[in-house]
Design a protein around this motif. Structure first.
Motif, PDB file in Angstrom:
ATOM      1  N   GLY A 186       0.810  -1.214   0.000  1.00  0.00           N
ATOM      2  CA  GLY A 186       0.000   0.000   0.000  1.00  0.00           C
ATOM      3  C   GLY A 186       0.839   1.257   0.000  1.00  0.00           C
ATOM      4  O   GLY A 186       0.492   2.249  -0.647  1.00  0.00           O
ATOM      5  N   LEU A 187       1.949   1.232   0.735  1.00  0.00           N
ATOM      6  CA  LEU A 187       2.856   2.379   0.778  1.00  0.00           C
ATOM      7  C   LEU A 187       3.439   2.643  -0.611  1.00  0.00           C
ATOM      8  O   LEU A 187       3.494   3.788  -1.073  1.00  0.00           O
ATOM      9  CB  LEU A 187       3.971   2.130   1.792  1.00  0.00           C
ATOM     10  CG  LEU A 187       5.019   3.219   1.959  1.00  0.00           C
ATOM     11  CD1 LEU A 187       4.401   4.537   2.410  1.00  0.00           C
ATOM     12  CD2 LEU A 187       6.090   2.757   2.952  1.00  0.00           C
ATOM     13  N   THR A 188       3.852   1.588  -1.302  1.00  0.00           N
ATOM     14  CA  THR A 188       4.412   1.718  -2.649  1.00  0.00           C
ATOM     15  C   THR A 188       3.388   2.342  -3.586  1.00  0.00           C
ATOM     16  O   THR A 188       3.698   3.273  -4.343  1.00  0.00           O
ATOM     17  CB  THR A 188       4.856   0.338  -3.182  1.00  0.00           C
ATOM     18  OG1 THR A 188       5.648  -0.314  -2.198  1.00  0.00           O
ATOM     19  CG2 THR A 188       5.664   0.469  -4.460  1.00  0.00           C
ATOM     20  N   THR A 189       2.168   1.860  -3.524  1.00  0.00           N
ATOM     21  CA  THR A 189       1.096   2.369  -4.382  1.00  0.00           C
ATOM     22  C   THR A 189       0.752   3.816  -4.050  1.00  0.00           C
ATOM     23  O   THR A 189       0.568   4.642  -4.956  1.00  0.00           O
ATOM     24  CB  THR A 189      -0.151   1.476  -4.246  1.00  0.00           C
ATOM     25  OG1 THR A 189       0.190   0.159  -4.668  1.00  0.00           O
ATOM     26  CG2 THR A 189      -1.311   1.984  -5.069  1.00  0.00           C
ATOM     27  N   LEU A 190       0.684   4.149  -2.766  1.00  0.00           N
ATOM     28  CA  LEU A 190       0.355   5.517  -2.354  1.00  0.00           C
ATOM     29  C   LEU A 190       1.384   6.508  -2.890  1.00  0.00           C
ATOM     30  O   LEU A 190       1.020   7.570  -3.417  1.00  0.00           O
ATOM     31  CB  LEU A 190       0.261   5.608  -0.828  1.00  0.00           C
ATOM     32  CG  LEU A 190      -0.044   6.984  -0.236  1.00  0.00           C
ATOM     33  CD1 LEU A 190      -1.367   7.542  -0.753  1.00  0.00           C
ATOM     34  CD2 LEU A 190      -0.038   6.904   1.291  1.00  0.00           C
ATOM     35  N   ILE A 191       2.666   6.181  -2.771  1.00  0.00           N
ATOM     36  CA  ILE A 191       3.713   7.078  -3.269  1.00  0.00           C
ATOM     37  C   ILE A 191       3.585   7.244  -4.778  1.00  0.00           C
ATOM     38  O   ILE A 191       3.634   8.368  -5.302  1.00  0.00           O
ATOM     39  CB  ILE A 191       5.114   6.557  -2.874  1.00  0.00           C
ATOM     40  CG1 ILE A 191       5.290   6.615  -1.357  1.00  0.00           C
ATOM     41  CG2 ILE A 191       6.214   7.354  -3.582  1.00  0.00           C
ATOM     42  CD1 ILE A 191       6.490   5.831  -0.837  1.00  0.00           C
ATOM     43  N   ALA A 192       3.391   6.149  -5.503  1.00  0.00           N
ATOM     44  CA  ALA A 192       3.261   6.217  -6.966  1.00  0.00           C
ATOM     45  C   ALA A 192       2.040   7.023  -7.376  1.00  0.00           C
ATOM     46  O   ALA A 192       2.117   7.871  -8.283  1.00  0.00           O
ATOM     47  CB  ALA A 192       3.197   4.812  -7.559  1.00  0.00           C
ATOM     48  N   ASP A 193       0.921   6.789  -6.735  1.00  0.00           N
ATOM     49  CA  ASP A 193      -0.307   7.495  -7.086  1.00  0.00           C
ATOM     50  C   ASP A 193      -0.207   8.987  -6.801  1.00  0.00           C
ATOM     51  O   ASP A 193      -0.646   9.817  -7.605  1.00  0.00           O
ATOM     52  CB  ASP A 193      -1.498   6.889  -6.355  1.00  0.00           C
ATOM     53  CG  ASP A 193      -1.878   5.517  -6.878  1.00  0.00           C
ATOM     54  OD1 ASP A 193      -1.372   5.107  -7.950  1.00  0.00           O
ATOM     55  OD2 ASP A 193      -2.692   4.842  -6.206  1.00  0.00           O
ATOM     56  N   GLU A 194       0.356   9.344  -5.656  1.00  0.00           N
ATOM     57  CA  GLU A 194       0.483  10.769  -5.317  1.00  0.00           C
ATOM     58  C   GLU A 194       1.443  11.481  -6.267  1.00  0.00           C
ATOM     59  O   GLU A 194       1.162  12.586  -6.718  1.00  0.00           O
ATOM     60  CB  GLU A 194       0.933  10.947  -3.867  1.00  0.00           C
ATOM     61  CG  GLU A 194      -0.181  10.800  -2.881  1.00  0.00           C
ATOM     62  CD  GLU A 194      -1.286  11.822  -3.084  1.00  0.00           C
ATOM     63  OE1 GLU A 194      -1.063  13.031  -2.901  1.00  0.00           O
ATOM     64  OE2 GLU A 194      -2.395  11.394  -3.448  1.00  0.00           O
TER      65      GLU A 194
END
Length: 181
Positions: A116-124
């Protein structure tokens, strides 16, 4: 709702210790202070602490590598930590370089799982820079695997998220991978 010193005393009692013994008397206050720092996210659902700059010419991939981070596993509230490498292919704007580590810190200061952390950084980052593509790679050690459960010290977990051109252009993705390793 913040953790109170009384909550910490109850936890210490629940694990069979005496919260009033000399070594633990100041522990509840320390834990409350540490939690306020560790979980210092503001509840904001989007990252807002950034500045964008116009790009006058075509800019190739921008990479910020080996950003250290610390976070807490949302399943056990135990730490996981490691490094993040972020890359993006700008269109017309770039983000101030110091803001990428700040984005990582913002994302990591909440309970989460590494995926989730990886996805959050990429999405932001994708939202902020409207890039042609974004790639994020995280390599981390998880205390929930090292201190309990399987008890495997030194085990590393890697996650990666690619967006846009990084997903479709194998050569660009390979160039990113070379930056990671």
């Amino acid at each position: 709702m913040q953790t109170s010193e009384e909550d910490v005393r109850r936890l210490l009692t629940a694990i069979g210790d005496d919260p009033f013994r000399p070594g633990l008397i100041e522990t509840p206050a320390r834990v409350v202070k540490a939690n306020a720092e560790i979980f210092a996210h503001t509840g904001e659902t989007t990252f807002t602490d950034y500045k964008l700059f116009e790009v006058a010419t075509d800019t190739d991939m921008v990479v910020v590598a080996d950003i250290p981070f610390y976070s807490m596993c949302e399943h056990h509230l135990l730490p996981f930590f490691g490094t993040v490498t972020v890359a993006y292919q700008p269109k017309q704007q770039v983000i101030g370089l110091s803001k990428i580590p700040r984005l990582v810190d913002w994302a990591a200061r909440r309970p989460s799982v590494q995926e989730g952390l990886t996805t959050l950084i990429a999405d932001e980052l994708s939202r902020i820079v409207s890039a042609e593509g974004v790639a994020v790679h995280i390599s981390a050690r998880h205390m929930c695997m090292e201190m309990r459960g399987i008890n495997r010290p030194g085990t590393t977990t890697t996650t990666q998220v690619t967006r846009g051109i990084f997903k479709t252009d194998a050569m660009l993705r390979q160039e990113f991978q070379q930056q990671v390793h």
